[in-house]
Scaffold this motif. Structure first.
Motif, PDB file in Angstrom:
ATOM      1  N   TYR A  20       5.766  29.597 -21.171  1.00 57.39           N
ATOM      2  CA  TYR A  20       4.514  28.903 -20.889  1.00 57.39           C
ATOM      3  C   TYR A  20       4.666  28.139 -19.578  1.00 57.39           C
ATOM      4  N   HIS A  63      -0.339  32.536 -31.036  1.00 53.65           N
ATOM      5  CA  HIS A  63      -0.228  32.351 -32.492  1.00 53.65           C
ATOM      6  C   HIS A  63      -1.277  33.177 -33.229  1.00 53.65           C
ATOM      7  N   GLN A  64      -2.496  33.206 -32.717  1.00 53.42           N
ATOM      8  CA  GLN A  64      -3.553  33.993 -33.359  1.00 53.42           C
ATOM      9  C   GLN A  64      -3.185  35.479 -33.399  1.00 53.42           C
ATOM     10  N   GLU A  99       4.702  35.665 -32.296  1.00 50.29           N
ATOM     11  CA  GLU A  99       5.898  34.840 -32.321  1.00 50.29           C
ATOM     12  C   GLU A  99       7.177  35.665 -32.260  1.00 50.29           C
ATOM     13  N   PRO A 102      -6.215  31.872 -20.981  1.00 49.61           N
ATOM     14  CA  PRO A 102      -6.408  32.615 -22.223  1.00 49.61           C
ATOM     15  C   PRO A 102      -7.724  33.364 -22.366  1.00 49.61           C
ATOM     16  N   ASP A 104      -2.113  26.826 -22.150  1.00 55.75           N
ATOM     17  CA  ASP A 104      -3.201  26.911 -23.124  1.00 55.75           C
ATOM     18  C   ASP A 104      -3.333  28.294 -23.744  1.00 55.75           C
ATOM     19  N   CYS A 105      -2.410  29.194 -23.435  1.00 55.25           N
ATOM     20  CA  CYS A 105      -2.369  30.501 -24.100  1.00 55.25           C
ATOM     21  C   CYS A 105      -1.617  30.448 -25.423  1.00 55.25           C
ATOM     22  N   GLU A 106      -0.965  29.325 -25.716  1.00 58.68           N
ATOM     23  CA  GLU A 106      -0.122  29.266 -26.915  1.00 58.68           C
ATOM     24  C   GLU A 106      -0.927  29.497 -28.185  1.00 58.68           C
ATOM     25  N   LYS A 107      -2.131  28.941 -28.268  1.00 55.81           N
ATOM     26  CA  LYS A 107      -2.972  29.153 -29.448  1.00 55.81           C
ATOM     27  C   LYS A 107      -3.278  30.637 -29.621  1.00 55.81           C
ATOM     28  N   LEU A 108      -3.564  31.325 -28.539  1.00 52.49           N
ATOM     29  CA  LEU A 108      -3.860  32.757 -28.602  1.00 52.49           C
ATOM     30  C   LEU A 108      -2.635  33.549 -29.039  1.00 52.49           C
TER      31      LEU A 108
END
Length: 251
Positions: A120, A107-108, A112, A76, A101-105
């Motif tokens: 992922y 969402h930011q 979606e 990320p 660990d790109c999932e948070k990015l």
């Protein structure tokens, strides 16, 4: 160069293009495109807030210009997951493979909407997408991106191994599908990455037909001794290719 190649319908395929930083684009023999860590904006300077991360070379193409069916984001950090370019490329129908660990990015960025087109990935995962066979492998980028991955792409009988951001881990060489036709490796030697000597050691261990350096020259704060890479590879008689941004290598 890349823009000229995109205008021509007669160039032979498959082809590998250097996008700058750690970014590469692969076009296979059927005309489909896969981009690995495309950094096509100047978003890092905006995120970091200082000129140490100012883009020093213009992108060879924009996110709008680059044809793309598949995107791989190895982790990320935004010079690998370009927060300006990736959503734009996905708006044209590209599918994204990115480390977990790109999932948070995601969402930011409120991405979606593209969830059906986002996968992922973790080391050991394998995917067939079009005529690309993709294997995700371990890399070691330290605590800053513990889930970062490297990627091995098999296409049209060729195997390309993009190490991703990693320190040298010769203990993991046996995890890499071999033989390797093209090894792509960072040489900046900072932020937990290999330097030129490390990349030469990896090339000695893997015996690729060709080694291409990356992750140098884009930012003042990133380092990377290209002369040292040239010298050590020459001294060890290891085949190499130093690419300009936008340059094509015919696989």
């Amino acid at each position: 160069m890349l823009r000229d190649e995109l205008r021509s319908a007669t160039n032979p395929k498959p082809r590998l293009f250097f996008l700058g930083q750690a970014g590469f684009a692969i076009q296979n023999g059927q005309g489909k495109w896969l981009a690995i860590d495309p950094y096509l904006s100047d978003c890092v300077r905006r995120v970091e807030g200082h000129d140490g991360f100012k883009r020093l070379f213009p992108a060879p193409v924009s996110a709008t210009e680059l044809p793309c069916d598949l995107i791989v984001a190895t982790h990320p950090h935004v010079d690998h997951f370009d927060i300006d370019a990736v959503p734009e490329m996905m708006s044209k129908g590209a599918k994204l493979f990115c480390s977990v660990d790109c999932e948070k990015l995601v969402h930011q960025l409120q991405m979606e909407y593209y969830s059906p087109s986002i996968t992922y990935v973790a080391p050991g995962d394998h995917y067939t997408a079009g005529d690309f066979y993709i294997t995700f492998v371990n890399c070691d980028h330290g605590t800053g991106a513990p889930d970062a991955v490297g990627v091995v792409v098999k296409v049209d009988g060729k195997t390309i191994y993009e190490v991703g951001d990693s320190c040298l881990r010769l203990d993991r060489v046996n995890e890499i599908p071999q033989p390797v036709d093209v090894l792509i490796s960072p040489i900046n030697g900072q932020f937990g990455n290999m330097d030129s000597d490390d990349t030469a050691k990896l090339a000695e261990a893997l015996h690729p037909a060709l080694t291409i350096p990356c992750h140098y020259g884009m930012f003042a704060s990133h380092g990377g001794d290209l002369k040292r890479f040239y010298d050590v590879m020459t001294e060890k008689k290891l085949p190499m290719l130093i690419m300009q941004q936008g340059e094509v290598y015919r696989l």
